[in-house]
Scaffold this motif. Structure first.
Motif, PDB file in Angstrom:
ATOM      1  N   GLU A 134      -3.674  -2.440 -20.241  1.00  0.00           N
ATOM      2  CA  GLU A 134      -3.819  -3.677 -19.463  1.00  0.00           C
ATOM      3  C   GLU A 134      -2.445  -3.945 -18.883  1.00  0.00           C
ATOM      4  O   GLU A 134      -1.446  -4.018 -19.609  1.00  0.00           O
ATOM      5  N   CYS A 135      -2.387  -4.004 -17.540  1.00  0.00           N
ATOM      6  CA  CYS A 135      -1.062  -4.153 -16.917  1.00  0.00           C
ATOM      7  C   CYS A 135      -1.217  -4.652 -15.479  1.00  0.00           C
ATOM      8  O   CYS A 135      -2.312  -4.647 -14.921  1.00  0.00           O
ATOM      9  N   GLY A 136      -0.098  -5.036 -14.905  1.00  0.00           N
ATOM     10  CA  GLY A 136      -0.092  -5.434 -13.505  1.00  0.00           C
ATOM     11  C   GLY A 136      -0.156  -4.203 -12.615  1.00  0.00           C
ATOM     12  O   GLY A 136       0.436  -3.176 -12.927  1.00  0.00           O
ATOM     13  N   LEU A 137      -0.932  -4.313 -11.532  1.00  0.00           N
ATOM     14  CA  LEU A 137      -0.977  -3.216 -10.545  1.00  0.00           C
ATOM     15  C   LEU A 137      -0.614  -3.803  -9.192  1.00  0.00           C
ATOM     16  O   LEU A 137      -1.185  -4.829  -8.795  1.00  0.00           O
ATOM     17  N   ILE A 138       0.304  -3.125  -8.498  1.00  0.00           N
ATOM     18  CA  ILE A 138       0.645  -3.649  -7.175  1.00  0.00           C
ATOM     19  C   ILE A 138      -0.335  -3.123  -6.129  1.00  0.00           C
ATOM     20  O   ILE A 138      -0.923  -2.058  -6.297  1.00  0.00           O
ATOM     21  N   GLY A 139      -0.501  -3.894  -5.078  1.00  0.00           N
ATOM     22  CA  GLY A 139      -1.390  -3.487  -3.990  1.00  0.00           C
ATOM     23  C   GLY A 139      -2.841  -3.606  -4.398  1.00  0.00           C
ATOM     24  O   GLY A 139      -3.182  -4.207  -5.416  1.00  0.00           O
ATOM     25  N   CYS A 140      -3.695  -3.000  -3.570  1.00  0.00           N
ATOM     26  CA  CYS A 140      -5.130  -3.022  -3.834  1.00  0.00           C
ATOM     27  C   CYS A 140      -5.569  -1.605  -4.146  1.00  0.00           C
ATOM     28  O   CYS A 140      -4.920  -0.654  -3.715  1.00  0.00           O
ATOM     29  N   PRO A 141      -6.710  -1.457  -4.876  1.00  0.00           N
ATOM     30  CA  PRO A 141      -7.211  -0.102  -5.098  1.00  0.00           C
ATOM     31  C   PRO A 141      -7.321   0.610  -3.748  1.00  0.00           C
ATOM     32  O   PRO A 141      -7.834   0.043  -2.792  1.00  0.00           O
ATOM     33  N   GLY A 142      -6.809   1.826  -3.660  1.00  0.00           N
ATOM     34  CA  GLY A 142      -6.882   2.572  -2.394  1.00  0.00           C
ATOM     35  C   GLY A 142      -5.615   2.482  -1.571  1.00  0.00           C
ATOM     36  O   GLY A 142      -5.532   3.054  -0.487  1.00  0.00           O
TER      37      GLY A 142
END
Ligand SMILES: C[S@@+](CC[C@H](N)C(=O)[O-])C[C@H]1O[C@@H](n2cnc3c(N)ncnc32)[C@H](O)[C@@H]1O
Length: 335
Positions: A134-142
């Motif tokens: 569980e973590c932060g993800l930058i941007g959007c999938p893709g």
């Protein structure tokens, strides 16, 4: 001790019960072994124990560790949870067992050597285990494989990455990833949090089969290049037999298959692999063909295997791949 982080219903601002929902761990964890990296005050170990699991929680901060030990006692799970006060990298390398579930929640950004740690995690997970990140993800999938340092609300600068970076760089060759959904957002978050279930990577054999001269080789070269797979063509085995240099694969009844092959191709100047394959199958050599094709396949690589694989060769081929996954792509000509 800092401000309370986990929320046992008595404060703490990390919305632990909501995070628990977002993780999608099973309701029944009877008999399962769980490892929680950066377990803080023990909330997720205790929740897993409530569902029947036994756990190890690793926590570097000695005050959180003490709190976790107290909490396990308070909830009656001291005998089901062992807490270790230490650094996750050091402690994981000391473990000599494998786990069904490994949690690394709101914590990967504390680790500088993240891919090394992911490799450590792989070394202590069961082949059918689930690593829940569980973590932060930058941007959007893709969005593409992006990673950058992000300054957090508190002023620290930590590495954050996109989903594609996670898939194609961080986890490459180690885990397959399934984005489960968003996690709870916490005050001051600059990057949205997500839950990703990661599975020890299965090796794949992508089988491209169809009639001769239909474009299989071009597809296969492109696919092998894009996926970093070993490219194998069934034609090469027959070409070797035709050139009378099939020595490397010793298969049962090789000499009988060879004899049958030679008889069929005796007068011919060029090899028709489809007709030869059909003839070998009719003559009862499907087993030897498949043994010849699969003997070299190792679980250390992904493969693209292309060829003319009529039944029963295709079915037998699949059955010989063991635990390796496969995708079958039948090539057809349009029009
Ligand atoms: C933001 S908290 C998340 C706690 C918990 N996983 C959760 O989601 O509620 C991160 C925890 O990881 C611990 N931690 C950070 N670096 C660590 C390390 N190298 N080894 C073990 N624990 C660590 C911190 O002390 C803290 O308790």
């Amino acid at each position: 001790m800092g401000k309370q982080y986990q929320d046992f219903g008595d404060g703490g601002d990390s919305k632990s019960p909501d995070k628990l929902q977002a993780l999608e761990i099973p309701v029944n964890m009877e008999g399962k072994r769980v490892l929680d990296l950066g377990c803080n005050a023990g909330f997720f170990c205790i929740e897993a124990a409530k569902r029947g699991a036994t756990c190890i929680g690793i926590e570097a901060n000695s005050q959180w560790f003490d709190e976790a030990v107290l909490n396990a006692g308070k909830y009656g799970f001291s005998d089901r949870i062992e807490f270790i006060n230490g650094n996750w990298a050091d402690e994981v390398s000391r473990l000599d067992e494998k786990f069904d579930y490994i949690f690394w929640l709101s914590a990967i950004h504390y680790e500088k050597n993240q891919r090394t740690m992911v490799k450590n995690i792989l070394s202590v997970i069961k082949p059918d285990g689930v690593f829940i990140l569980e973590c932060g993800l930058i941007g959007c999938p893709g969005d593409g494989p992006v990673a950058s340092q992000v300054t957090r609300a508190g002023g620290s600068s930590v590495l954050h990455f996109s989903l594609e970076y996670l898939r194609t760089r961080m986890m490459a060759g180690l885990f397959s990833t399934k984005l489960r959904g968003m996690s709870v957002q916490q005050e001051g978050d600059r990057v949205p949090r997500w839950v990703i279930h990661c599975y020890p990577k299965t090796r794949y054999c992508r089988i491209i089969h169809g009639d001769p001269a239909i474009g299989k080789t071009t597809h296969s070269v492109e696919l092998a290049r894009a996926t970093g797979s070993v490219l194998v063509s069934s034609d090469d085995f027959f070409a070797d037999m035709f050139a009378e240099k099939l020595a490397p694969v010793s298969v049962a009844n090789a000499s009988l298959m060879r004899e049958c092959f030679n008889k069929f191709n005796k007068e011919k100047q060029s090899l028709r692999i489809d007709l030869t394959t059909d003839h070998l199958i009719e003559s009862g050599h499907a087993g030897e063909i498949v043994e010849m094709f699969t003997k070299f396949i190792s679980v250390d690589f992904d493969y693209v295997f292309e060829g003319y694989l009529p039944e029963p060769v295709l079915t037998l081929f699949k059955s010989k791949l063991g635990k390796m996954g496969f995708v079958i792509w039948e090539t057809t000509r349009f029009g």
